[in-house]
Design a protein around this motif. Sequence first.
Motif, PDB file in Angstrom:
ATOM      1  N   LYS A 165      37.833   5.865 -42.842  1.00  0.00           N
ATOM      2  CA  LYS A 165      36.242   6.031 -43.146  1.00  0.00           C
ATOM      3  C   LYS A 165      35.856   7.464 -42.823  1.00  0.00           C
ATOM      4  N   GLN A 166      36.280   8.400 -41.954  1.00  0.00           N
ATOM      5  CA  GLN A 166      35.919   9.778 -41.676  1.00  0.00           C
ATOM      6  C   GLN A 166      36.303  10.366 -42.933  1.00  0.00           C
ATOM      7  N   GLU A 167      37.649   9.871 -43.348  1.00  0.00           N
ATOM      8  CA  GLU A 167      38.257  10.523 -44.653  1.00  0.00           C
ATOM      9  C   GLU A 167      37.917  10.256 -46.055  1.00  0.00           C
ATOM     10  N   GLY A 168      37.032   9.336 -45.991  1.00  0.00           N
ATOM     11  CA  GLY A 168      36.238   9.074 -47.350  1.00  0.00           C
ATOM     12  C   GLY A 168      36.561   7.615 -47.937  1.00  0.00           C
ATOM     13  N   LEU A 169      37.268   6.792 -46.985  1.00  0.00           N
ATOM     14  CA  LEU A 169      37.360   5.202 -47.392  1.00  0.00           C
ATOM     15  C   LEU A 169      35.964   4.583 -47.550  1.00  0.00           C
ATOM     16  N   ARG A 170      35.828   3.670 -48.779  1.00  0.00           N
ATOM     17  CA  ARG A 170      34.690   3.034 -48.823  1.00  0.00           C
ATOM     18  C   ARG A 170      34.572   1.569 -48.646  1.00  0.00           C
ATOM     19  N   GLY A 171      36.039   0.987 -48.690  1.00  0.00           N
ATOM     20  CA  GLY A 171      36.014  -0.491 -48.632  1.00  0.00           C
ATOM     21  C   GLY A 171      37.372  -1.058 -48.170  1.00  0.00           C
ATOM     22  N   ILE A 172      37.319  -2.256 -47.882  1.00  0.00           N
ATOM     23  CA  ILE A 172      38.521  -3.000 -47.207  1.00  0.00           C
ATOM     24  C   ILE A 172      38.603  -4.129 -47.998  1.00  0.00           C
ATOM     25  N   GLU A 173      40.064  -4.698 -48.187  1.00  0.00           N
ATOM     26  CA  GLU A 173      40.128  -5.789 -49.008  1.00  0.00           C
ATOM     27  C   GLU A 173      40.202  -6.781 -47.720  1.00  0.00           C
ATOM     28  N   VAL A 174      39.027  -7.677 -47.702  1.00  0.00           N
ATOM     29  CA  VAL A 174      39.052  -8.614 -46.594  1.00  0.00           C
ATOM     30  C   VAL A 174      39.609  -9.959 -47.119  1.00  0.00           C
ATOM     31  N   HIS A 199      42.572 -11.798 -49.040  1.00  0.00           N
ATOM     32  CA  HIS A 199      43.832 -11.643 -49.711  1.00  0.00           C
ATOM     33  C   HIS A 199      44.688 -13.075 -49.540  1.00  0.00           C
ATOM     34  N   SER A 200      45.888 -12.969 -50.392  1.00  0.00           N
ATOM     35  CA  SER A 200      46.544 -14.197 -50.354  1.00  0.00           C
ATOM     36  C   SER A 200      47.270 -14.606 -48.910  1.00  0.00           C
ATOM     37  N   THR A 201      47.523 -13.499 -48.366  1.00  0.00           N
ATOM     38  CA  THR A 201      48.277 -13.582 -47.051  1.00  0.00           C
ATOM     39  C   THR A 201      47.281 -13.815 -45.779  1.00  0.00           C
ATOM     40  N   HIS A 202      45.977 -13.451 -45.994  1.00  0.00           N
ATOM     41  CA  HIS A 202      44.908 -13.463 -44.753  1.00  0.00           C
ATOM     42  C   HIS A 202      44.766 -14.992 -44.559  1.00  0.00           C
ATOM     43  N   THR A 203      44.687 -15.356 -43.121  1.00  0.00           N
ATOM     44  CA  THR A 203      44.101 -16.406 -42.465  1.00  0.00           C
ATOM     45  C   THR A 203      42.576 -16.125 -42.465  1.00  0.00           C
ATOM     46  N   LEU A 204      42.125 -17.418 -42.317  1.00  0.00           N
ATOM     47  CA  LEU A 204      40.528 -17.542 -42.097  1.00  0.00           C
ATOM     48  C   LEU A 204      40.061 -16.631 -40.927  1.00  0.00           C
ATOM     49  N   HIS A 205      40.850 -16.551 -39.846  1.00  0.00           N
ATOM     50  CA  HIS A 205      40.578 -15.634 -38.400  1.00  0.00           C
ATOM     51  C   HIS A 205      40.592 -14.090 -38.940  1.00  0.00           C
ATOM     52  N   GLN A 206      41.743 -14.108 -39.734  1.00  0.00           N
ATOM     53  CA  GLN A 206      41.917 -12.594 -40.093  1.00  0.00           C
ATOM     54  C   GLN A 206      40.907 -12.049 -41.054  1.00  0.00           C
ATOM     55  N   GLU A 207      40.493 -13.014 -41.925  1.00  0.00           N
ATOM     56  CA  GLU A 207      39.442 -12.598 -43.067  1.00  0.00           C
ATOM     57  C   GLU A 207      38.044 -12.497 -41.838  1.00  0.00           C
ATOM     58  N   LYS A 208      37.781 -13.238 -41.152  1.00  0.00           N
ATOM     59  CA  LYS A 208      36.835 -13.110 -40.313  1.00  0.00           C
ATOM     60  C   LYS A 208      36.855 -11.820 -39.532  1.00  0.00           C
ATOM     61  N   THR A 209      37.910 -11.204 -38.959  1.00  0.00           N
ATOM     62  CA  THR A 209      38.091 -10.023 -38.251  1.00  0.00           C
ATOM     63  C   THR A 209      37.698  -8.837 -39.244  1.00  0.00           C
ATOM     64  N   LEU A 210      38.083  -8.908 -40.485  1.00  0.00           N
ATOM     65  CA  LEU A 210      38.072  -7.783 -41.293  1.00  0.00           C
ATOM     66  C   LEU A 210      36.684  -7.913 -41.839  1.00  0.00           C
ATOM     67  N   ARG A 211      35.800  -8.954 -41.952  1.00  0.00           N
ATOM     68  CA  ARG A 211      34.467  -8.959 -42.412  1.00  0.00           C
ATOM     69  C   ARG A 211      33.696  -8.123 -41.078  1.00  0.00           C
ATOM     70  N   HIS A 212      34.224  -8.677 -40.046  1.00  0.00           N
ATOM     71  CA  HIS A 212      33.454  -8.069 -38.812  1.00  0.00           C
ATOM     72  C   HIS A 212      33.639  -6.402 -38.895  1.00  0.00           C
ATOM     73  N   LEU A 213      34.848  -6.017 -39.072  1.00  0.00           N
ATOM     74  CA  LEU A 213      35.052  -4.493 -39.134  1.00  0.00           C
ATOM     75  C   LEU A 213      34.454  -3.859 -40.252  1.00  0.00           C
ATOM     76  N   ALA A 214      34.309  -4.596 -41.472  1.00  0.00           N
ATOM     77  CA  ALA A 214      33.784  -4.049 -42.506  1.00  0.00           C
ATOM     78  C   ALA A 214      32.222  -3.701 -42.305  1.00  0.00           C
ATOM     79  N   HIS A 215      31.344  -4.603 -41.684  1.00  0.00           N
ATOM     80  CA  HIS A 215      30.237  -4.328 -41.201  1.00  0.00           C
ATOM     81  C   HIS A 215      30.014  -3.366 -40.315  1.00  0.00           C
ATOM     82  N   HIS A 216      31.066  -3.357 -39.367  1.00  0.00           N
ATOM     83  CA  HIS A 216      31.063  -2.257 -38.054  1.00  0.00           C
ATOM     84  C   HIS A 216      30.990  -1.112 -38.675  1.00  0.00           C
ATOM     85  N   TYR A 217      31.897  -0.700 -39.610  1.00  0.00           N
ATOM     86  CA  TYR A 217      32.182   0.617 -40.164  1.00  0.00           C
ATOM     87  C   TYR A 217      31.438   0.772 -41.449  1.00  0.00           C
TER      88      TYR A 217
END
Length: 281
Positions: A209-218, A220-238
């Motif tokens: 994020k400090q280097e300019g990242l603007r998004g995250i793929e929350v 994906h075919s390989t993500h579990t529901l728990h992983q997606e929830k974690t990524l959504r939390h991280l997306a909001h956090h950052y």
Amino acid sequence: MNIVDLHVHSTVSDGTMTPKQVVHYAKEKGLRALALTDHDTIDGLEEAFMAGKTFSIEVIPGIELAAEYKDVELHILGYYVDLHDSAFLHQLDHWKKAREHRNEKMIVKLNQLGFPITLKDLKNLSKGNVITRAHYGKWFLQNGYVKSISEAFQKYIGADCPGYVRRQLPTPKECISMIKEGKGIPVLAHPFLYSFSDQELSAVLKQLKQEGLRGIEVMHSTHTLHQEKTLRHLAHHYGLLMTGGSDFHGTNKPDIDIGVGKGNLQIPYKMVESLKKESSF
């Protein structure tokens, strides 16, 4: 339907459908939009745009770049990149040459192992497009050395296998900067494929994020529901945009279908709308 797929590959890199076929297939599946995100190339986008007009489906220009982060290969998606930006195209050409040099080394290693593979063979399989390890796998399959492309990866061309040569990759910062210079939006692809712990992933996202990242793929075919929830939390956090994609490759990944992944995806159009708000496209 307001369903989309923001991570799709064609024959221009390591997919098995042409850009036109991919777009047509997405329309048949009821998608409203898709992003063509071939590896290290935008050569399929003009064909995809024309197909989008023909089949009345929105096509988003994209790309997927590989980067090295502490001995881990990360993938950075770029959305709404400018197809005509000269600096962007020049850098792509430079990385294409690095990929070609790696292919030369892999061919030598495989020849030393007794496999008579040639650069001409790979060019024929790739039909003049970017040569990826999927094309090596196809060569092994067609010549009877393996029973599946996945077996070729497991035995010969996967990481740490005897025919593998590691690519000299740019840093994530370089990929992010390049995408932004091309007026695109950089997004970290499939974050849970890198085997980071939740704490490590959070640290990676903070740095990127400090280097300019603007998004995250929350999504994906390989993500579990728990992983997606974690990524959504991280997306909001950052403060990162959220995207989703199947990572469709056609028959090269037969368990993943466009738009739905392994049956676990339903990516909303609002993710496209968020990208559009961020984009100058």
